[in-house]
Scaffold this motif. Sequence first.
Motif, PDB file in Angstrom:
ATOM      1  N   ILE A 111       0.840  -1.194   0.000  1.00  0.00           N
ATOM      2  CA  ILE A 111       0.000   0.000   0.000  1.00  0.00           C
ATOM      3  C   ILE A 111       0.874   1.243   0.000  1.00  0.00           C
ATOM      4  CG2 ILE A 111      -1.793   1.280   1.238  1.00  0.00           C
ATOM      5  CD1 ILE A 111      -2.592  -1.396   2.552  1.00  0.00           C
ATOM      6  N   LEU A 112       0.511   2.199  -0.842  1.00  0.00           N
ATOM      7  CA  LEU A 112       1.203   3.483  -0.882  1.00  0.00           C
ATOM      8  C   LEU A 112       0.209   4.583  -0.516  1.00  0.00           C
ATOM      9  CD1 LEU A 112       3.740   5.184  -1.584  1.00  0.00           C
ATOM     10  CD2 LEU A 112       2.792   5.398  -3.901  1.00  0.00           C
ATOM     11  N   PHE A 113       0.479   5.299   0.591  1.00  0.00           N
ATOM     12  CA  PHE A 113      -0.285   6.490   0.929  1.00  0.00           C
ATOM     13  C   PHE A 113       0.303   7.683   0.191  1.00  0.00           C
ATOM     14  CE2 PHE A 113      -1.781   4.014   4.547  1.00  0.00           C
ATOM     15  CZ  PHE A 113      -3.068   4.508   4.753  1.00  0.00           C
ATOM     16  N   VAL A 114      -0.567   8.470  -0.421  1.00  0.00           N
ATOM     17  CA  VAL A 114      -0.161   9.729  -1.047  1.00  0.00           C
ATOM     18  C   VAL A 114      -0.969  10.836  -0.380  1.00  0.00           C
ATOM     19  CG1 VAL A 114      -0.009  11.057  -3.171  1.00  0.00           C
ATOM     20  CG2 VAL A 114       0.322   8.575  -3.232  1.00  0.00           C
ATOM     21  N   THR A 115      -0.305  11.755   0.320  1.00  0.00           N
ATOM     22  CA  THR A 115      -1.012  12.777   1.072  1.00  0.00           C
ATOM     23  C   THR A 115      -0.152  14.012   1.243  1.00  0.00           C
ATOM     24  OG1 THR A 115      -2.209  13.240   3.128  1.00  0.00           O
ATOM     25  CG2 THR A 115      -0.217  11.867   3.295  1.00  0.00           C
ATOM     26  N   ASN A 116      -0.819  15.148   1.405  1.00  0.00           N
ATOM     27  CA  ASN A 116      -0.142  16.378   1.784  1.00  0.00           C
ATOM     28  C   ASN A 116      -0.393  16.722   3.247  1.00  0.00           C
ATOM     29  OD1 ASN A 116       1.022  16.832  -0.717  1.00  0.00           O
ATOM     30  ND2 ASN A 116      -0.675  18.080  -1.469  1.00  0.00           N
ATOM     31  N   SER A 117      -1.099  15.822   3.956  1.00  0.00           N
ATOM     32  CA  SER A 117      -1.417  16.052   5.367  1.00  0.00           C
ATOM     33  C   SER A 117      -1.305  14.738   6.126  1.00  0.00           C
ATOM     34  CB  SER A 117      -2.830  16.637   5.507  1.00  0.00           C
ATOM     35  OG  SER A 117      -3.176  16.810   6.869  1.00  0.00           O
ATOM     36  N   ALA A 130      -3.764  -2.314  13.314  1.00  0.00           N
ATOM     37  CA  ALA A 130      -4.292  -2.387  14.683  1.00  0.00           C
ATOM     38  C   ALA A 130      -3.966  -3.695  15.396  1.00  0.00           C
ATOM     39  CB  ALA A 130      -5.805  -2.176  14.665  1.00  0.00           C
ATOM     40  N   ASP A 131      -3.661  -4.761  14.672  1.00  0.00           N
ATOM     41  CA  ASP A 131      -3.386  -6.041  15.312  1.00  0.00           C
ATOM     42  C   ASP A 131      -2.293  -6.767  14.544  1.00  0.00           C
ATOM     43  OD1 ASP A 131      -4.730  -7.502  13.096  1.00  0.00           O
ATOM     44  OD2 ASP A 131      -6.543  -6.656  13.976  1.00  0.00           O
ATOM     45  N   GLU A 132      -1.842  -7.880  15.096  1.00  0.00           N
ATOM     46  CA  GLU A 132      -0.726  -8.606  14.501  1.00  0.00           C
ATOM     47  C   GLU A 132      -1.074  -9.137  13.114  1.00  0.00           C
ATOM     48  OE1 GLU A 132       2.862 -10.025  13.721  1.00  0.00           O
ATOM     49  OE2 GLU A 132       2.337  -8.810  15.475  1.00  0.00           O
ATOM     50  N   ARG A 133      -2.311  -9.602  12.935  1.00  0.00           N
ATOM     51  CA  ARG A 133      -2.707 -10.136  11.632  1.00  0.00           C
ATOM     52  C   ARG A 133      -2.649  -9.056  10.562  1.00  0.00           C
ATOM     53  NH1 ARG A 133      -7.968 -13.671   9.766  1.00  0.00           N
ATOM     54  NH2 ARG A 133      -7.833 -13.136   7.578  1.00  0.00           N
ATOM     55  N   SER A 134      -3.165  -7.862  10.876  1.00  0.00           N
ATOM     56  CA  SER A 134      -3.144  -6.792   9.883  1.00  0.00           C
ATOM     57  C   SER A 134      -1.730  -6.313   9.622  1.00  0.00           C
ATOM     58  CB  SER A 134      -4.035  -5.637  10.335  1.00  0.00           C
ATOM     59  OG  SER A 134      -3.574  -5.076  11.549  1.00  0.00           O
ATOM     60  N   ARG A 135      -0.915  -6.246  10.649  1.00  0.00           N
ATOM     61  CA  ARG A 135       0.465  -5.793  10.450  1.00  0.00           C
ATOM     62  C   ARG A 135       1.248  -6.731   9.547  1.00  0.00           C
ATOM     63  NH1 ARG A 135      -0.233  -4.135  15.889  1.00  0.00           N
ATOM     64  NH2 ARG A 135       0.563  -6.120  16.688  1.00  0.00           N
ATOM     65  N   SER A 136       0.909  -8.015   9.591  1.00  0.00           N
ATOM     66  CA  SER A 136       1.591  -8.979   8.728  1.00  0.00           C
ATOM     67  C   SER A 136       0.964  -9.059   7.340  1.00  0.00           C
ATOM     68  CB  SER A 136       1.572 -10.368   9.376  1.00  0.00           C
ATOM     69  OG  SER A 136       0.238 -10.845   9.504  1.00  0.00           O
ATOM     70  N   SER A 137      -0.221  -8.455   7.170  1.00  0.00           N
ATOM     71  CA  SER A 137      -0.929  -8.535   5.887  1.00  0.00           C
ATOM     72  C   SER A 137      -0.660  -7.362   4.970  1.00  0.00           C
ATOM     73  CB  SER A 137      -2.445  -8.626   6.132  1.00  0.00           C
ATOM     74  OG  SER A 137      -2.779  -9.790   6.867  1.00  0.00           O
ATOM     75  N   TYR A 138      -0.193  -6.247   5.534  1.00  0.00           N
ATOM     76  CA  TYR A 138      -0.007  -5.041   4.742  1.00  0.00           C
ATOM     77  C   TYR A 138       1.417  -4.520   4.887  1.00  0.00           C
ATOM     78  CZ  TYR A 138      -5.097  -5.177   5.284  1.00  0.00           C
ATOM     79  OH  TYR A 138      -6.401  -5.582   5.315  1.00  0.00           O
ATOM     80  N   ALA A 139       1.996  -4.096   3.767  1.00  0.00           N
ATOM     81  CA  ALA A 139       3.264  -3.372   3.764  1.00  0.00           C
ATOM     82  C   ALA A 139       2.943  -1.948   3.353  1.00  0.00           C
ATOM     83  CB  ALA A 139       4.252  -4.016   2.801  1.00  0.00           C
ATOM     84  N   ILE A 140       3.171  -1.002   4.254  1.00  0.00           N
ATOM     85  CA  ILE A 140       2.681   0.364   4.069  1.00  0.00           C
ATOM     86  C   ILE A 140       3.836   1.337   3.917  1.00  0.00           C
ATOM     87  CG2 ILE A 140       1.333   2.226   5.102  1.00  0.00           C
ATOM     88  CD1 ILE A 140      -0.278   0.077   6.597  1.00  0.00           C
ATOM     89  N   GLU A 141       3.738   2.195   2.902  1.00  0.00           N
ATOM     90  CA  GLU A 141       4.658   3.310   2.723  1.00  0.00           C
ATOM     91  C   GLU A 141       3.846   4.574   2.490  1.00  0.00           C
ATOM     92  OE1 GLU A 141       7.881   2.754  -0.028  1.00  0.00           O
ATOM     93  OE2 GLU A 141       7.804   0.568   0.212  1.00  0.00           O
ATOM     94  N   SER A 142       4.432   5.713   2.802  1.00  0.00           N
ATOM     95  CA  SER A 142       3.737   6.984   2.663  1.00  0.00           C
ATOM     96  C   SER A 142       4.655   8.006   2.011  1.00  0.00           C
ATOM     97  CB  SER A 142       3.280   7.501   4.035  1.00  0.00           C
ATOM     98  OG  SER A 142       2.628   8.748   3.925  1.00  0.00           O
ATOM     99  N   ILE A 143       4.101   8.766   1.059  1.00  0.00           N
ATOM    100  CA  ILE A 143       4.874   9.814   0.388  1.00  0.00           C
ATOM    101  C   ILE A 143       4.042  11.079   0.283  1.00  0.00           C
ATOM    102  CG2 ILE A 143       6.267   8.194  -0.978  1.00  0.00           C
ATOM    103  CD1 ILE A 143       4.498   8.979  -3.406  1.00  0.00           C
TER     104      ILE A 143
END
Length: 451
Positions: A111-117, A130-143
């Motif tokens: 997942i890539l977050f694109v935001t100015n805020s 929010a939990d261990e299952r979700s943390r292992s299911s998503y790789a998150i980056e933000s720009i």
Amino acid sequence: VGQASAGNVAAEAVKIMNKIFEKDRPFSLEATIRNYGSTPLRNYTVSFYLDGKRVMQKSVDIPPDGVSIVPFSTVPKRTGYLSGYVQCEPDQIDSDNERYFTIYIPEKTDILFVTNSPRDISYLQLALTADERSRSSYAIESIDLSKLLMTPLSRYDVMIICSVKSFSEAEAERIKQFVTEGGGILLFPGVDLDISQYTNGFSRRLKIAPFTGRTGSLTDRSSFLSFGSIDFAHPIFSGMFEAKSMEKKARGPSIESPHIYMTLEYQPGATGQSIIRLSNGASFLTEYKIGNGKLLLNSVSPTLDWSDFPVKGIFVPLVRRSVSYLASLDHRLEEHLAGDEITLTLPQKALGASQISGIVHKSPDGEEEMIQPSAGERSGERAFTIKRTNVPGIHKIVRDNQLISSFSLNVDPRESDIRRMTVDEAVKWLTLNGMRSDAIQTIHPNERPDV
């Protein structure tokens, strides 16, 4: 044209009911079993296999020259490419006794977050971690939006755009390219969104309906909007609700609606589908199919300034299911017939290096062939032509002994029909396939043909 009647039972089709596949969550299918014979079948056994193991078996009745739709379900226990088949009882034609399928469950969604805020995406990030299952299911980056043009988007499955005031033409084109080539976009507005620029730039380039205005106030909490109608048949809601009684099941699922104090006015138009509407008739959540990808557009910011949506029970599952839906690959469910030349499209992300080589197609009979991408590829995906398709079953695409894709080949259902033709049907079939009518002669069993 023979005299004896012949019977055959075939697994004619498998329909996968899910659009979203996740580990430890059930998926369902329906098998179409056809009886080509003139005798009714009682307590006929149909089996369901996944990863080579029988997970379910049912007994059904099938009328003569009729079908039975047999439902199955199971809970997959791993990620990756899973293959299975539905199996009939042995009979005189074995090749149509199995109907094969494949599904894909991603190990992790990028997942890539694109935001100015960055402040405005805090509740979205929390929902996905929010939990261990979700943390292992998503790789998150933000720009920041300013880095969009220099970011290789083919690495990501889903882009979440939140609180972006406006886009340049180049940025809007880059987003369009991402979704057209199979990416998913989840869009949330921000307080400073420039409606005019969205209309003239982003909306027009993606060919979606524009925002038409704002409703409500960020300071006055005395009045609010709520959810009006919800399309519970949409795949996002599949499996989200489990009725605890027959009474609740009859009434349908219920959702505690958020109080919405500020929203952008939105109507999907001809090309969009409203999934959730507000009490004033405006669309809260809208879907668009754009090329090979999907866009989900929200009319409310994911912050407590606009509504109490981020602290309602529906927020976390709706965000997660939206991401899973956007990351799902619809073309994995396409059915291919044995003997047909097929085009297999693979994302660049699955192929890894930009130099495409060493990719092998493995048939169920053990035969292998090297395959190369077709010319004129679009960025983000590669198309391969598969010509060796004569063997039904599960076919694998591997690179360096690692499975990178798979697909199923099945027997053409028309080959299962061994019922005797009438003379007229035989003559019609022969003429349609190029034989001259004056070259066709009809004789009875004890007659000799004219020479």
